[in-house]
Motif scaffolding. Structure first.
Motif, mmCIF file in Angstrom:
data_model
loop_
_atom_site.group_PDB
_atom_site.id
_atom_site.type_symbol
_atom_site.label_atom_id
_atom_site.label_comp_id
_atom_site.label_asym_id
_atom_site.label_seq_id
_atom_site.Cartn_x
_atom_site.Cartn_y
_atom_site.Cartn_z
ATOM 1 N N GLY A 127 0.798 -1.215 0.000
ATOM 2 C CA GLY A 127 0.000 0.000 0.000
ATOM 3 C C GLY A 127 0.829 1.262 0.000
ATOM 4 O O GLY A 127 1.979 1.287 -0.455
ATOM 5 N N THR A 128 0.224 2.307 0.532
ATOM 6 C CA THR A 128 0.818 3.643 0.513
ATOM 7 C C THR A 128 0.843 4.233 1.917
ATOM 8 O O THR A 128 0.015 3.886 2.771
ATOM 9 N N GLU A 129 1.786 5.118 2.142
ATOM 10 C CA GLU A 129 1.767 5.993 3.309
ATOM 11 C C GLU A 129 1.392 7.387 2.833
ATOM 12 O O GLU A 129 1.841 7.830 1.767
ATOM 13 N N ASP A 130 0.580 8.079 3.601
ATOM 14 C CA ASP A 130 0.202 9.437 3.238
ATOM 15 C C ASP A 130 1.394 10.380 3.387
ATOM 16 O O ASP A 130 2.251 10.193 4.253
ATOM 17 N N VAL A 131 1.424 11.401 2.538
ATOM 18 C CA VAL A 131 2.481 12.409 2.556
ATOM 19 C C VAL A 131 1.880 13.704 3.084
ATOM 20 O O VAL A 131 0.829 14.159 2.605
ATOM 21 N N PHE A 132 2.524 14.303 4.081
ATOM 22 C CA PHE A 132 1.996 15.495 4.735
ATOM 23 C C PHE A 132 2.994 16.649 4.660
ATOM 24 O O PHE A 132 4.195 16.448 4.429
ATOM 25 N N ASP A 133 2.464 17.864 4.892
ATOM 26 C CA ASP A 133 3.327 19.012 5.150
ATOM 27 C C ASP A 133 3.820 18.921 6.595
ATOM 28 O O ASP A 133 3.542 17.942 7.296
ATOM 29 N N THR A 134 4.498 19.914 7.075
ATOM 30 C CA THR A 134 4.975 19.910 8.448
ATOM 31 C C THR A 134 3.785 19.972 9.404
ATOM 32 O O THR A 134 2.701 20.465 9.030
ATOM 33 N N PRO A 135 3.931 19.473 10.639
ATOM 34 C CA PRO A 135 2.815 19.536 11.586
ATOM 35 C C PRO A 135 2.264 20.947 11.776
ATOM 36 O O PRO A 135 1.042 21.130 11.858
ATOM 37 N N ALA A 136 3.148 21.939 11.840
ATOM 38 C CA ALA A 136 2.683 23.320 12.023
ATOM 39 C C ALA A 136 1.861 23.783 10.828
ATOM 40 O O ALA A 136 0.832 24.468 10.985
ATOM 41 N N GLU A 137 2.276 23.419 9.630
ATOM 42 C CA GLU A 137 1.542 23.823 8.425
ATOM 43 C C GLU A 137 0.187 23.141 8.349
ATOM 44 O O GLU A 137 -0.824 23.770 7.992
ATOM 45 N N GLU A 138 0.138 21.849 8.690
ATOM 46 C CA GLU A 138 -1.134 21.134 8.646
ATOM 47 C C GLU A 138 -2.118 21.701 9.665
ATOM 48 O O GLU A 138 -3.313 21.860 9.377
ATOM 49 N N LEU A 139 -1.641 22.023 10.860
ATOM 50 C CA LEU A 139 -2.511 22.575 11.896
ATOM 51 C C LEU A 139 -3.011 23.959 11.496
ATOM 52 O O LEU A 139 -4.190 24.287 11.688
ATOM 53 N N ALA A 140 -2.126 24.762 10.925
ATOM 54 C CA ALA A 140 -2.525 26.110 10.497
ATOM 55 C C ALA A 140 -3.589 26.044 9.410
ATOM 56 O O ALA A 140 -4.540 26.841 9.396
ATOM 57 N N GLN A 141 -3.452 25.102 8.485
ATOM 58 C CA GLN A 141 -4.453 24.955 7.438
ATOM 59 C C GLN A 141 -5.799 24.545 8.018
ATOM 60 O O GLN A 141 -6.850 25.043 7.604
ATOM 61 N N ALA A 142 -5.782 23.635 8.996
ATOM 62 C CA ALA A 142 -7.026 23.210 9.639
ATOM 63 C C ALA A 142 -7.703 24.390 10.339
ATOM 64 O O ALA A 142 -8.929 24.563 10.242
ATOM 65 N N GLU A 143 -6.942 25.191 11.044
ATOM 66 C CA GLU A 143 -7.507 26.359 11.723
ATOM 67 C C GLU A 143 -8.115 27.330 10.722
ATOM 68 O O GLU A 143 -9.202 27.886 10.953
ATOM 69 N N ALA A 144 -7.435 27.543 9.596
ATOM 70 C CA ALA A 144 -7.932 28.478 8.591
ATOM 71 C C ALA A 144 -9.237 27.984 7.975
ATOM 72 O O ALA A 144 -10.190 28.760 7.786
ATOM 73 N N LEU A 145 -9.305 26.699 7.657
ATOM 74 C CA LEU A 145 -10.530 26.151 7.083
ATOM 75 C C LEU A 145 -11.678 26.224 8.083
ATOM 76 O O LEU A 145 -12.816 26.526 7.716
ATOM 77 N N ALA A 146 -11.385 25.931 9.367
ATOM 78 C CA ALA A 146 -12.428 25.989 10.394
ATOM 79 C C ALA A 146 -12.968 27.410 10.545
ATOM 80 O O ALA A 146 -14.181 27.618 10.662
ATOM 81 N N ALA A 147 -12.077 28.379 10.552
ATOM 82 C CA ALA A 147 -12.496 29.766 10.726
ATOM 83 C C ALA A 147 -13.367 30.247 9.573
ATOM 84 O O ALA A 147 -14.253 31.092 9.757
ATOM 85 N N ALA A 148 -13.147 29.720 8.365
ATOM 86 C CA ALA A 148 -13.897 30.158 7.190
ATOM 87 C C ALA A 148 -15.206 29.403 7.002
ATOM 88 O O ALA A 148 -15.992 29.746 6.111
ATOM 89 N N ALA A 149 -15.458 28.375 7.825
ATOM 90 C CA ALA A 149 -16.623 27.523 7.643
ATOM 91 C C ALA A 149 -17.770 27.924 8.553
ATOM 92 O O ALA A 149 -17.582 28.622 9.558
ATOM 93 N N ASP A 150 -18.966 27.479 8.192
ATOM 94 C CA ASP A 150 -20.107 27.658 9.086
ATOM 95 C C ASP A 150 -20.006 26.708 10.272
ATOM 96 O O ASP A 150 -20.321 27.081 11.408
ATOM 97 N N ILE A 151 -19.591 25.474 10.004
ATOM 98 C CA ILE A 151 -19.459 24.446 11.042
ATOM 99 C C ILE A 151 -18.208 23.640 10.752
ATOM 100 O O ILE A 151 -17.913 23.317 9.598
#
Length: 499
Positions: free
Chosen positions: A210-234
């Protein structure tokens, strides 16, 4: 507070966050594992229900490296072009004596005569990448290997167990993954020559491609999650355990969720107070944020239609009608029984009959801690009022309660009304503070009152006598209370002794 359900026709902007949203656990590991025809992830289910344009996604947390088997539709058998991977069983002279095709990159054998006879397994498939760029491909299994992508040999040599627990080593063998650059739509041929390490010669093995997922740095992934959450209704955070920490064959060292998941909930909640947390685990976990988020949904291991079922519940097409069959602690130090390993070859069951919620209730009666989630608890999308019960029938052979239950909310709903017995008179028997004796499921429209009937088996008032080798009923009074959980019960009603 009414955040759920989220009606699909309102076209809300949803930020779906968490690695489990894309890689949810639909079933447990070990010998319980089966190979489903298809699996709907939470992310897929929510996009199908609310529309792909309404749903954004970020993993938020970089998980521990985990090899995910090739899924259906991503690999094909080079010999036929049909979906799957081909396994050839070779004898000591390198001659194939049988072949078969597995539908995904997950293979397992238990007591298989072909595996016992084979000197080598030759596994081959073609993998078609979905995007151009950096990928990580690999395998997992105990034994000697030669792993190739096209004509490149990326691994050759033995893989040995990293645990003294043989079963754990077989069910969760070490993995190897390799970084490669691939072009979207251009298949590569993957070959694994594998000589399995069979414990004691018994033909049991597990092999994964199979495959392993490829990620950005932990700080970058967390920052992206925060940005998406802030822009969403829920925001919907999907988290849970992994197969390396919760599976058959080994104990969990902690009840905590994998590192980073609790912090992800806190950060997303700070970015968007309208946050729903979905917990995807097969047994209790610690949830230090439980009383901070507006809604928490426990999915357990919900099967191959995980995402579709989740969408049904979150959208209100179905109600989360379950009631919890275990007790979940707020902290590990609150757990009544924690010593579960033998000492000098003995394991003393000192708790006796006071297991699960019974011990929590006994300790609560003496000022002990309350659980995070008590036995029997569960909410839906309406509210209820439960009246005091009436004894409809009381004989040596039958005890029946009736209780009026009113739907005081604005939606149709389902309720599980539970009855718990207690000993009223002094007892010479070691008894729980209370014990579940019966329950019933009911449905009601808004504003309607229905009469629930709960049957209690007379055996529920009896105890086992070791001396007499029989079930006996101790003379004296018992009482029954009815409610929505063991921690939410109404007034006691006495059950008279039979004449």
């Amino acid at each position: 507070d009414g955040l759920l359900p989220i009606a699909a026709d309102t076209t809300p902007r949803l930020a779906v966050i968490g690695h489990h949203a894309r890689r949810g656990r639909n079933q447990g590991g070990g010998s319980a594992m089966v190979f489903p025809e298809t699996v709907v992830s939470p992310l897929e289910g929510l996009r199908q229900r609310y529309g792909a344009d309404c749903v954004t996604y970020a993993p938020g947390v970089v998980p521990e490296p985990e090899l995910h088997h090739f899924e259906r539709g991503t690999v094909t058998d080079p010999a036929t072009g049909a979906p799957g991977i081909r396994v050839r069983y070779l004898d000591g002279e390198g001659t194939a004596f049988v072949e078969e095709v597995f539908p995904t990159g997950r293979c397992g054998w238990l007591g298989d005569e072909r595996l016992a006879r084979a000197a080598t397994l030759e596994v081959v498939t073609r993998y078609t990448p979905a995007y151009t760029g950096h990928h990580r491909l690999g395998f997992a299994g105990l034994g000697h290997n030669v792993f190739r992508i096209d004509d490149r040999v990326l691994s050759a040599g033995p893989i040995v167990a990293d645990s003294d627990d043989v079963l754990q080593a077989i069910l969760n063998p070490p993995s190897r993954a390799f970084d490669v650059e691939l072009e979207a739509g251009q298949p590569v041929e993957i070959t694994l020559e594998f000589q399995p390490d069979l414990p004691g010669g018994f033909p049991i093995a597990r092999l994964t491609l199979g495959t392993e997922d490829v990620f950005d740095t932990p700080a970058e992934e967390l920052a992206q999650a925060e940005a998406l959450a802030a822009a969403a209704d829920i925001a919907i955070v999907v988290l849970g355990t992994t197969e390396t920490i919760e599976s058959e064959g080994f104990d969990r060292p902690t009840l905590a969720l994998p590192e980073g998941q609790d912090e992800l909930v806190r950060r997303v909640l700070a970015a968007n107070p309208r946050t729903v947390v979905v917990v995807n685990s097969g047994s209790p976990v610690l949830m230090p944020w439980l009383h901070d988020v507006p809604a928490t949904l426990l999915t357990w291991f919900p099967g191959q239609e995980f995402g579709a079922a989740l969408a049904d519940v979150l959208s209100g097409n179905a109600e989360p009608g379950g009631r919890i069959p275990t007790t979940w602690p707020a902290t590990e130090t609150d757990v009544p029984v924690w010593q579960v390993e033998p000492v000098d070859g003995r394991l003393e069951y000192t708790e006796g009959i006071h297991i699960g919620y019974r011990e929590w209730q006994r300790r609560a009666a003496h000022g002990g801690p309350a659980p995070a989630i008590p036995f029997g608890h569960g909410l839906g999308y309406t509210t209820w009022q439960i009246a005091d019960p009436n004894l409809a029938t009381t004989t040596e052979d039958e005890i029946t309660l009736t209780v009026d239950v009113t739907n005081t909310g604005t939606r149709p709903g389902k309720h599980v009304v539970q009855a718990y017995l207690s000993r009223t008179a002094p007892s010479a028997i070691d008894r729980p503070e209370c014990w579940l004796a019966g329950y019933t499921v009911l449905h009601a429209e808004p504003g309607r009152t229905v009469t629930a009937r709960i049957a209690i088996e007379p055996r529920s008032l009896e105890h086992w006598s070791v001396d007499e080798q029989a079930w006996l009923r101790e003379p004296g009074a018992f009482s029954v209370r009815v409610g929505a959980s063991v921690a939410q019960l109404g007034a006691a009603v006495e059950i008279p002794s039979p004449r």
